[in-house]
Design an enzyme around this catalytic site. Structure first.
Site, PDB file in Angstrom:
ATOM      1  N   GLU A 212      -4.791   1.354  -2.125  1.00 41.37           N
ATOM      2  CA  GLU A 212      -4.720   2.541  -2.984  1.00 41.37           C
ATOM      3  C   GLU A 212      -6.068   3.237  -3.069  1.00 41.37           C
ATOM      4  O   GLU A 212      -7.093   2.568  -3.170  1.00 41.37           O
ATOM      5  CB  GLU A 212      -4.376   2.119  -4.424  1.00 41.37           C
ATOM      6  CG  GLU A 212      -2.919   2.098  -4.757  1.00 41.37           C
ATOM      7  CD  GLU A 212      -2.712   1.741  -6.235  1.00 41.37           C
ATOM      8  OE1 GLU A 212      -1.580   1.861  -6.684  1.00 41.37           O
ATOM      9  OE2 GLU A 212      -3.663   1.345  -6.929  1.00 41.37           O
TER      10      GLU A 212
ATOM     11  N   TYR B 187      -3.773  10.952  -5.975  1.00 47.29           N
ATOM     12  CA  TYR B 187      -3.447   9.542  -5.759  1.00 47.29           C
ATOM     13  C   TYR B 187      -2.900   9.352  -4.343  1.00 47.29           C
ATOM     14  O   TYR B 187      -2.050  10.129  -3.889  1.00 47.29           O
ATOM     15  CB  TYR B 187      -2.384   9.097  -6.772  1.00 47.29           C
ATOM     16  CG  TYR B 187      -1.800   7.723  -6.465  1.00 47.29           C
ATOM     17  CD1 TYR B 187      -2.379   6.571  -6.971  1.00 47.29           C
ATOM     18  CD2 TYR B 187      -0.683   7.594  -5.630  1.00 47.29           C
ATOM     19  CE1 TYR B 187      -1.866   5.316  -6.668  1.00 47.29           C
ATOM     20  CE2 TYR B 187      -0.166   6.339  -5.323  1.00 47.29           C
ATOM     21  CZ  TYR B 187      -0.764   5.212  -5.850  1.00 47.29           C
ATOM     22  OH  TYR B 187      -0.263   3.977  -5.544  1.00 47.29           O
TER      23      TYR B 187
END
Ligand code: GDP
Ligand code: MN
Length: 386
Positions: A189, A101
């Site tokens: 993101e 991530y």
């Protein structure tokens, strides 16, 4: 403003981040065509302004173009978090060795852009943050210097032991930060950022939120807005130049000034009610804005009590009073309205309303309490507040 994954992927690719090529399809036919052109197995992904598409069944792997057609048929028209899927993205499927991530958010508490990475990627990052916060490494970017090389290196090495993968990750993080800054983003993101079996690091998902206040200077980004994917009431509010956010309570609030709107919502809660919305009609007292505001509020089926809270400064109470009179003559409200006016031309405003049979109050507490009580007697469950 939210943008779609396919739009965010293009921005990332333009900044040099390795992102697999992709096509957008509005029909199963088009999706099958895209899969045909890519040749091998593909991934078919719902394009909606919502995360967690994988868990909701909105991301499917397809080995052939016939399978891609079936996946697109299943995904198109499906609802994810209440939003209908109208388009899918089709991309060559990647082989995944590991998922990480990477996220950048504007952290208001730190007053800095903050970069977060975790080797626990792919899954719900909120869950990782809640259950093992130590797995997330955060670095704040000093706005005076921007992202420094050693910070990007540190984040890359936090993610991967293999120096080749770490170097690629550091470079992706630096480019993501450039993309974030150049797009006026408040969030960017990549989840997951993957390593494939050949050791290549790539972004296979992308999410960006854009600061509405940056759009005036970024016409290319502003053009990415998809009003069809947004809350219809919020779209109309923006067109009427009202700041409006729909909530799920019963007391419809119409206030001038964002600070007063927040204070009003706090007070509604204090008296045991739930605000149905945040609504700032702004500094002008244009009656058309009052009409548009009342139309938005009354369209929300949860609203059973309306509260006006106006502090007259530049806004004149008599103008707002005229707006309320005009709006209520143009449309049937169907629910009780409580009005509080104070400040510039307060007496004139109260007199105008009184002549039309509306009672206007000057005390904010009394007005909010009244509005909450009227909503409660009309049968909306409140939590008792105090
Ligand atoms: P999200 O659930 O809305 O965040 O959608 P993602 O694009 O992140 O996809 C969810 C999950 O689907 C990922 O974490 C992957 O595990 C899987 N996935 C997505 N694309 C691919 C792909 O190209 N190949 C493989 N093997 N899995 C994929
Ligand atoms: Mn994802």
């Amino acid at each position: 403003m939210n943008i779609h994954e396919y739009q965010a992927r293009r921005i990332l690719a333009r900044h040099g981040i390795p992102v697999p090529e992709a096509e957008v399809a509005a029909t199963a036919e088009e999706a099958a065509g895209a899969a045909e052109r890519f040749g091998g197995p593909v991934v078919v992904k719902a394009q909606v302004h919502a995360g967690g598409r994988g868990k909701a069944g909105g991301v499917k792997l397809a080995a052939t173009s016939a399978e891609a057609r079936g996946s697109a048929e299943a995904i198109l028209g499906m609802e994810i978090k209440g939003i209908e899927v109208r388009r899918v993205l089709v991309a060559p499927a990647e082989d995944i060795a590991s998922e990480a991530y990477v996220g950048i958010v504007l952290d208001r508490a730190r007053q800095a852009d903050t970069i977060m990475v975790s080797s626990e990627g792919g899954v719900d990052i909120e869950e990782v943050a809640a259950t093992m916060p130590e797995a997330i490494r955060k670095v704040a970017v000093d706005p005076r210097y921007g992202l420094l090389a050693h910070q990007a290196a540190l984040l890359g090495h936090h993610l991967y032991d293999d120096p080749r993968a770490a170097r690629q990750a550091s470079s992706i993080i630096a480019k993501l930060y450039e993309a974030y800054r150049a797009s006026g983003a408040t969030l960017a993101e990549i989840n997951p950022m993957i390593v494939n079996p050949a050791g290549e690091v790539k972004a296979i998902d992308a999410k960006m939120n854009i600061d509405d206040n940056a759009l005036f200077r970024l016409p290319e980004i502003a053009a990415l807005r998809d009003t069809g994917a947004e809350n219809p009431a919020e779209v109309r509010a923006r067109e009427a130049e009202l700041s409006y956010i729909q909530l799920d309570g019963n007391v419809g609030c119409c206030v001038n000034g964002a600070g007063l709107a927040m204070a009003t919502m706090d007070l509604v809660k204090y008296y045991g009610g739930e605000p149905a919305n945040f609504l700032d009609i702004g500094g002008s007292s244009n009656p058309d804005k009052v009409v548009a505001a009342l139309a938005l509020i009354t369209e929300d089926p949860n609203v059973n009590s309306i509260l006006f809270n106006i502090f007259g400064g530049i806004t004149r109470c008599d103008d707002v009073a005229n707006g309320i009179v005009e709006a209520t003559s143009r449309m049937e409200l169907g629910v009780p309205i409580t009005i509080r006016l104070t400040g510039t031309n307060e007496e004139e405003g109260v007199a105008i309303l009184a002549s039309q049979g509306f009672e206007a109050m000057v005390d904010m507490d009394r007005a909010v309490e009244t509005a909450v009580r009227q909503g409660a007697t009309r049968g909306f469950a409140t939590d008792g507040g105090r």
